[in-house]
Design a protein around this motif. Structure first.
Motif, PDB file in Angstrom:
ATOM      1  N   PHE A 214       0.849  -1.193   0.000  1.00  0.00           N
ATOM      2  CA  PHE A 214       0.000   0.000   0.000  1.00  0.00           C
ATOM      3  C   PHE A 214       0.885   1.242   0.000  1.00  0.00           C
ATOM      4  O   PHE A 214       1.825   1.340   0.800  1.00  0.00           O
ATOM      5  CB  PHE A 214      -0.857   0.042   1.274  1.00  0.00           C
ATOM      6  N   GLY A 215       0.557   2.192  -0.846  1.00  0.00           N
ATOM      7  CA  GLY A 215       1.292   3.456  -0.861  1.00  0.00           C
ATOM      8  C   GLY A 215       0.576   4.426  -1.788  1.00  0.00           C
ATOM      9  O   GLY A 215      -0.402   4.081  -2.434  1.00  0.00           O
ATOM     10  N   ASN A 216       1.080   5.643  -1.834  1.00  0.00           N
ATOM     11  CA  ASN A 216       0.526   6.626  -2.771  1.00  0.00           C
ATOM     12  C   ASN A 216       1.600   7.672  -3.066  1.00  0.00           C
ATOM     13  O   ASN A 216       1.918   8.469  -2.184  1.00  0.00           O
ATOM     14  CB  ASN A 216      -0.723   7.290  -2.160  1.00  0.00           C
ATOM     15  N   PRO A 217       2.205   7.662  -4.213  1.00  0.00           N
ATOM     16  CA  PRO A 217       1.946   6.799  -5.378  1.00  0.00           C
ATOM     17  C   PRO A 217       2.426   5.359  -5.144  1.00  0.00           C
ATOM     18  O   PRO A 217       3.175   5.115  -4.204  1.00  0.00           O
ATOM     19  CB  PRO A 217       2.771   7.464  -6.480  1.00  0.00           C
TER      20      PRO A 217
ATOM     21  N   GLU B  29      -5.906   8.560   1.471  1.00  0.00           N
ATOM     22  CA  GLU B  29      -5.708   9.135   2.799  1.00  0.00           C
ATOM     23  C   GLU B  29      -6.888   8.889   3.741  1.00  0.00           C
ATOM     24  O   GLU B  29      -6.709   8.443   4.869  1.00  0.00           O
ATOM     25  CB  GLU B  29      -5.458  10.640   2.644  1.00  0.00           C
ATOM     26  N   LEU B  30      -8.101   9.159   3.260  1.00  0.00           N
ATOM     27  CA  LEU B  30      -9.256   9.111   4.147  1.00  0.00           C
ATOM     28  C   LEU B  30      -9.717   7.703   4.470  1.00  0.00           C
ATOM     29  O   LEU B  30     -10.343   7.469   5.504  1.00  0.00           O
ATOM     30  CB  LEU B  30     -10.420   9.917   3.539  1.00  0.00           C
ATOM     31  N   THR B  31      -9.441   6.763   3.566  1.00  0.00           N
ATOM     32  CA  THR B  31     -10.001   5.420   3.754  1.00  0.00           C
ATOM     33  C   THR B  31      -8.933   4.346   3.915  1.00  0.00           C
ATOM     34  O   THR B  31      -9.243   3.163   3.865  1.00  0.00           O
ATOM     35  CB  THR B  31     -10.901   5.051   2.548  1.00  0.00           C
ATOM     36  N   PHE B  32      -7.689   4.770   4.151  1.00  0.00           N
ATOM     37  CA  PHE B  32      -6.589   3.795   4.195  1.00  0.00           C
ATOM     38  C   PHE B  32      -6.853   2.645   5.162  1.00  0.00           C
ATOM     39  O   PHE B  32      -6.680   1.469   4.828  1.00  0.00           O
ATOM     40  CB  PHE B  32      -5.270   4.497   4.544  1.00  0.00           C
TER      41      PHE B  32
ATOM     42  N   LEU C 290      -7.163  -1.411   4.419  1.00  0.00           N
ATOM     43  CA  LEU C 290      -6.436  -2.499   5.087  1.00  0.00           C
ATOM     44  C   LEU C 290      -7.411  -3.561   5.574  1.00  0.00           C
ATOM     45  O   LEU C 290      -7.220  -4.763   5.343  1.00  0.00           O
ATOM     46  CB  LEU C 290      -5.653  -1.966   6.294  1.00  0.00           C
ATOM     47  N   THR C 291      -8.472  -3.113   6.238  1.00  0.00           N
ATOM     48  CA  THR C 291      -9.465  -4.042   6.779  1.00  0.00           C
ATOM     49  C   THR C 291     -10.084  -4.868   5.654  1.00  0.00           C
ATOM     50  O   THR C 291     -10.247  -6.092   5.791  1.00  0.00           O
ATOM     51  CB  THR C 291     -10.549  -3.265   7.553  1.00  0.00           C
ATOM     52  N   ASP C 292     -10.397  -4.228   4.543  1.00  0.00           N
ATOM     53  CA  ASP C 292     -10.982  -4.938   3.381  1.00  0.00           C
ATOM     54  C   ASP C 292     -10.012  -5.998   2.858  1.00  0.00           C
ATOM     55  O   ASP C 292     -10.392  -7.130   2.606  1.00  0.00           O
ATOM     56  CB  ASP C 292     -11.280  -3.957   2.232  1.00  0.00           C
TER      57      ASP C 292
END
Ligand code: NDP
Length: 278
Positions: free
Chosen positions: A9-12, A42-45, A49-51
């Protein structure tokens, strides 16, 4: 048995080499894994993870910028290094939750050792006090250096790192103090090389020909490595081995297997030098 699932997980995230590295590790053990890149939001990170982990086959994840702190807070259990740095780059599924680890420091130390750079009883200059330096300090100390001097643009961030380290062998130095130092090993943990810039440490520090390490890696020697070599340092290495080394440590935490870093590093070096010629 079902295929184990992993992700970074990252951005970009499009540029991440982690899927390629971990697929090569898995091949060494004739394992089939799924390893995807997930663009974090950012808002749903944390929901992302949970998903991802809702699938029981999802055994772990790597976390990169800018989510290392959020990942540390999301996990139920943290290593000492994660607690100190408040950043995690690896999540591991456990029977009753998730554990956060940070493997960058181990990747760095293993690459230093691979290049015959020992820290034991040595004086080390660590340049930078950002996430990479914070993540590495604990593992550097566990190699029993004589002293670690921290030089950083922002004195406040250097002081913070000294506090995190909480060890009498760690102190911050100003640019002027740096000119007077003689060290055995220099580690550049700033992002400066990405922009072809040098940290403000002066040239004198290179005159005793310390071993030099730059966490940044590029298709050719970084400007920092070039400078060190030009000033007579024969041991000078970039951070590609650290990248592969941290991945190897994550792989070990997920599967209990130690991959052979050498052939993967050779392939990554090849990828790096050929991709820019396209
Ligand atoms: P951060 O943004 O957390 O920290 C950046 C560091 O660089 C700080 O010490 C900052 O100083 C310094 N810096 C940035 N710009 C300047 C400037 N213009 N002049 C002086 N100092 C500057 O980044 P990270 O710590 O996460 O990463 C640092 C580098 O390490 C990155 O380039 C990254 O690619 C690399 N890295 C490599 C890894 C590998 O596996 N090879 C693993 C992790 C990171 P200040 O505190 O004053 O802002």
């Amino acid at each position: 048995t079902s295929i184990k699932k992993l992700a970074v997980f990252g951005n970009p995230i499009a540029q991440s080499k982690s899927p390629l590295i971990h697929q090569m590790f898995a091949e060494q053990f004739n394992m089939t894994i799924s390893y995807e890149r997930i663009l974090g939001e950012e808002l749903t990170f944390k929901d992302q993870l949970t998903d991802f982990f809702a699938d029981a086959n999802a055994v772990g994840a790597n976390i990169t910028m800018p989510f290392k702190e959020a990942a540390a807070n999301w996990a139920h259990e943290k290593s000492t290094g994660v607690t100190k740095a408040n950043a995690a780059n690896t999540l591991i599924r456990q029977p009753n939750g998730f554990r956060a680890e940070t493997t960058d420091g181990k990747g760095l130390v293993s690459d230093l050792l691979r290049n015959n750079i020992s820290l034991t009883s040595k004086k080390v200059l660590l340049i930078g006090a950002g996430g990479a330096a914070r993540g590495a300090i604990e593992d550097l100390l566990s190699e029993h250096p004589a002293h670690i001097y921290i030089s950083n643009r922002s004195a406040l961030n250097a002081q913070r790192l000294v506090k995190i380290a909480h060890d009498k062998r760690v102190s911050a130095v100003t640019e002027n103090e740096c000119q007077e130092l003689s060290v055995d090993v220099i580690i550049n943990a700033t992002s400066l090389s990405l922009n072809g810039k040098f940290p403000a440490v002066g040239d004198a520090i290179f005159s005793s020909h310390p071993a030099v390490y730059d966490m940044v890696y590029q298709d050719a020697d970084t400007c920092f490595i070039k400078k060190a070599k030009a000033l007579g340092c024969t041991k000078a290495f970039d951070g590609l081995g650290m990248l592969v080394g941290q991945a190897a440590e994550s792989f070990y935490l997920w599967f209990g297997l130690r991959p052979d870093v050498e052939p993967v590093l050779a392939r990554m070096r090849q990828e790096l030098t050929s991709s820019t010629k396209l």
